[in-house]
Design an enzyme around this catalytic site. Structure first.
Site, PDB file in Angstrom:
ATOM      1  N   GLU A 187     -15.597 -42.177 -45.540  1.00  0.00           N
ATOM      2  CA  GLU A 187     -15.582 -42.872 -46.835  1.00  0.00           C
ATOM      3  C   GLU A 187     -16.517 -44.081 -46.844  1.00  0.00           C
ATOM      4  O   GLU A 187     -16.089 -45.226 -47.027  1.00  0.00           O
ATOM      5  CB  GLU A 187     -14.164 -43.303 -47.205  1.00  0.00           C
ATOM      6  CG  GLU A 187     -13.242 -42.130 -47.432  1.00  0.00           C
ATOM      7  CD  GLU A 187     -11.920 -42.535 -48.080  1.00  0.00           C
ATOM      8  OE1 GLU A 187     -11.557 -43.718 -48.012  1.00  0.00           O
ATOM      9  OE2 GLU A 187     -11.256 -41.665 -48.654  1.00  0.00           O
ATOM     10  N   GLU A 238      -9.483 -34.794 -47.956  1.00  0.00           N
ATOM     11  CA  GLU A 238      -8.239 -35.560 -47.836  1.00  0.00           C
ATOM     12  C   GLU A 238      -7.510 -35.554 -49.159  1.00  0.00           C
ATOM     13  O   GLU A 238      -8.127 -35.725 -50.224  1.00  0.00           O
ATOM     14  CB  GLU A 238      -8.517 -37.027 -47.510  1.00  0.00           C
ATOM     15  CG  GLU A 238      -8.977 -37.326 -46.123  1.00  0.00           C
ATOM     16  CD  GLU A 238      -9.135 -38.839 -45.941  1.00  0.00           C
ATOM     17  OE1 GLU A 238      -8.488 -39.624 -46.659  1.00  0.00           O
ATOM     18  OE2 GLU A 238      -9.940 -39.223 -45.086  1.00  0.00           O
TER      19      GLU A 238
HETATM   20  C1  GLA Z   1      -8.643 -42.720 -47.285  1.00  0.00           C
HETATM   21  C2  GLA Z   1      -9.040 -42.808 -45.833  1.00  0.00           C
HETATM   22  C3  GLA Z   1      -7.931 -42.442 -44.900  1.00  0.00           C
HETATM   23  C4  GLA Z   1      -6.633 -43.041 -45.361  1.00  0.00           C
HETATM   24  C5  GLA Z   1      -6.347 -42.578 -46.754  1.00  0.00           C
HETATM   25  C6  GLA Z   1      -5.012 -43.073 -47.273  1.00  0.00           C
HETATM   26  O1  GLA Z   1      -8.852 -41.503 -47.825  1.00  0.00           O
HETATM   27  O2  GLA Z   1     -10.152 -42.007 -45.528  1.00  0.00           O
HETATM   28  O3  GLA Z   1      -8.262 -42.910 -43.620  1.00  0.00           O
HETATM   29  O4  GLA Z   1      -6.700 -44.437 -45.302  1.00  0.00           O
HETATM   30  O5  GLA Z   1      -7.342 -43.091 -47.596  1.00  0.00           O
HETATM   31  O6  GLA Z   1      -4.765 -42.603 -48.568  1.00  0.00           O
END
Ligand code: GLA
Length: 651
Positions: free
Chosen positions: A153, A309
């Protein structure tokens, strides 16, 4: 290892972030048992492992990761191996504080959470590259690896850093872009407020200042900041590509994320992947999630992507974190597959016992396997196994919405006619199409429009010559174009298109704009809570007009509706301009839902695109390949029907 390519996969990706370093080794065997039970095919390993992989500067410890990868491989589970560069270890910040990012207000951020690096830090980059080289040297041939997952991210917490090293990198970026300082002075309009620069050395990042910053300066810093992150990504990717050209590379995007212009990143990844956390408590979530899926598919030019995710149930980072009601997890997962995903993954496999995300749901919750979350998640794994034949199949959309990060950045700058929310405006049009069962692609203003019958360009405040020409060519080629208020007001330098705004689009639309006349309510500045200021339009389409009005002078356009209010009463609110077989509608305001729907119905009918969904139905219907997905967002029920036709199409 077989010689089959790793992407597209031969099984749908199903799994999640797997962080075994949070757990004693006894738990690892249990993880493998449960992963098999849940139908897990791929896990993402190592996203936040840097401190364990390089516990002291230059001292690497891969032994534990060897065991993890070997165990997963023997269980038949593929590994999306992260490069672990997302969170530098504590020693780095301590011994090399120059890596730390600085906010606009001059606060140097501390370690203690994650992502505490300036995108332009040479020290961070040197360490990151060294780690990636060590990783690829160790694991290039590991049979478990199905993809490289670079960083995590990018920009999520720190998309802009205002430190001195970033300042220097920004200056170099500007010099490359403008060549000489006079060109920059012209582009930024520095004749105003005595901002004229004598040389590039005088330029700083747009740090906190007494009042509004220079729009060109702000815009370029946004562009630079996105590019600085992309350079980091590219540096890692170059190392990996050189060593393992056969292993596909991705990094997880964040849907509609303003800080990073994903159009400019999309060509650098081998497949797009996305993190998506629609709020279970928000009734708009199914639409927002569908739009994010469509954006991901569009970024990759229609190619399959991975939902990298999502949460199995609640997250822990909202003020109030609603759990997913029964069925929602499945619905969101199948929605992704229906809209082009070849994988569905979660954050994270096992819910943490400690640390900042211990209240964030995991596929294996604190309660263990005898839980609704684990049962529901495992059922999704089983169901996805039955959809493997969809892998690689694509979808075709007749309708596209123009989505542009520069428009987003400029529209939401300060010192504009009225505060607008770009994403909300875009999603307002998307909602109407979604409710009609129309599959939508998002398209960059310089993208290929000829694939579509209808193109909607909402609040596209910036239009350079190429964009103007492309939209005109689209209409002249018989396309249906809808443009809305606050479009093409400026060029790519954020300079006004003089003499009626719109540039050459004045011909395409058959009108010019004399004056922008926003609607305002007295309380907006004081509380931010005031109702959205609105007025009415009347004529062929009636309903609410929100936030923005314009005094429009039609030349060749026909007026369909006019404003009905004391200031712009009688002036055109919606027009249409016929050019050959093509049409260009213009909406001089932000329409309320009813009027948006009426115009969408009119345009779709004119383009001969049938709507497939009954009004008021809560069931989202999407066809991918030979499957029709029916997702009922009211009941949580999902049905997948096999249909005869196999092909690139949607319901
Ligand atoms: C993001 C991050 C993860 C985690 C999630 C929690 O997507 O990439 O590491 O922190 O948020 O929702």
């Amino acid at each position: 290892m077989t010689n089959e390519p790793l992407w597209p996969p031969h099984r749908m990706w199903f799994g999640g972030d797997y962080n075994p370093e949070q757990w004693p080794r006894e738990v690892w065997a249990d993880d493998l048992r449960l992963m098999r039970e849940a139908g897990v095919t791929v896990v993402t390993v190592g996203v936040f492992s840097w401190a364990r992989l390089e516990p002291r500067e230059g001292e690497f410890d891969f032994a534990w990761l060897d065991d993890v990868l070997d165990g997963l491989h023997s269980a038949g589970i593929g590994v999306d191996l992260a490069t672990a560069t997302a969170s530098p270890p504590p020693w780095m910040a301590l011994h090399h504080p120059d890596i730390l990012p600085v906010t606009r207000d001059g606060v140097r951020l501390s370690p203690g959470s994650r992502q505490h690096y300036s995108p332009s830090s040479a020290t961070y980059r040197r360490f990151a590259e060294r780690l990636v080289r060590a990783m690829v040297e160790r694991y290039a041939k590991h049979p478990a690896i199905v993809a490289w997952h670079i960083n995590n991210e990018y920009g999520c917490h720190v998309s802009h850093s205002y430190d001195d090293e970033s300042a220097a990198a920004f200056r170099s970026w500007l010099e490359l872009k403008y060549g000489d300082i006079d060109t920059l002075n012209d582009a930024w309009g520095t004749a105003f407020w005595s901002q004229w620069y004598g040389s590039f050395d005088e330029i700083l990042p747009p740090r906190a200042a007494p009042t509004f910053g220079n729009p060109g300066h702000l815009l370029d810093f946004d562009r630079f900041s996105s590019d600085a992150l992309r350079e980091l990504f590219r540096a890692e990717a170059a190392i990996l590509r050189a060593a393992t050209p056969e292993i596909p590379i991705t990094t997880n995007f964040m849907g509609f994320f303003k800080g990073v212009d994903y159009w400019s990143w999309a060509d650098d990844v081998d497949f797009v992947s996305d993190d998506s956390y629609p709020d279970p408590a928000d009734p708009f979530s199914p639409i927002f999630a569908a739009a994010s899926r469509d954006l991901m598919r569009s970024l990759g030019g229609g190619a399959p992507w991975v939902l990298m995710e999502q949460a199995p149930s609640a997250v822990n980072w909202r003020e109030r974190n609603a759990p997913k009601p029964a069925g929602m997890n499945r619905l969101h997962s199948l929605q992704a597959v229906a809209r082009g995903a070849d994988g569905v993954m979660y954050f994270q496999w096992r819910q943490s016992r400690a640390g900042a995300e211990k209240f964030h749901s995991g596929m294996v919750p604190h309660f263990g396997e005898h839980s609704r979350i684990f049962r529901e998640t495992a059922a999704i794994g089983a169901q996805l196994g039955g959809l493997d034949d969809l892998i690689g199949s694509t979808l075709h959309a007749d309708v596209a919405i123009v989505f542009d990060w520069d428009a987003w950045r400029l529209l939401e700058q300060q010192a504009v006619p009225t505060a607008l929310n770009y994403r909300e405006i875009v999603l307002g049009w998307y909602r109407s199409l979604w409710e009609r069962g129309i599959l939508v692609d998002f398209v960059h203003p310089h993208g290929d429009l000829s694939r579509y019958s209808v193109v909607i360009a909402p609040a596209m405040v910036v239009a350079d010559t190429q964009t103007q020409e492309a939209l005109e060519a689209f209409v002249d080629g018989g396309g249906r174009l809808v443009m809305t208020a606050s479009s093409a007001i400026v060029d790519e330098k954020a300079h006004i298109h003089l003499g009626g705004y719109l540039g050459e689009l004045r011909n395409t639309l058959g009108l010019g704009i004399e004056e922008i006349a926003p609607l305002a309510g007295p309380d907006l500045a004081a509380t931010g809570q005031a109702p959205v200021p609105a007025t009415a339009i009347t004529g062929e389409i009636t309903g609410e007009a929100r936030l923005w009005r314009e005094f429009v002078h039609p030349s060749t356009a026909t007026v369909l509706s006019t404003f009905d209010d004391p200031i712009v009463g009688g002036w055109p609110a919606i027009t249409v301009n016929h050019r050959g077989d093509g049409r260009a509608w213009y909406v001089a305001t932000m329409l309320g839902e009813e009027a948006t729907d009426a115009l969408v119905d009119l345009v779709l009918a004119d383009a001969g695109i049938p709507t497939t969904r009954e009004r008021g139905s809560t069931i989202e219907v999407v066809r991918r390949g030979n499957r029709v997905f029916r997702l009922d967002h009211a009941t949580g029920e999902a049905a997948i029907e096999i249909v005869d036709e196999v092909g690139d199409d949607t319901a």
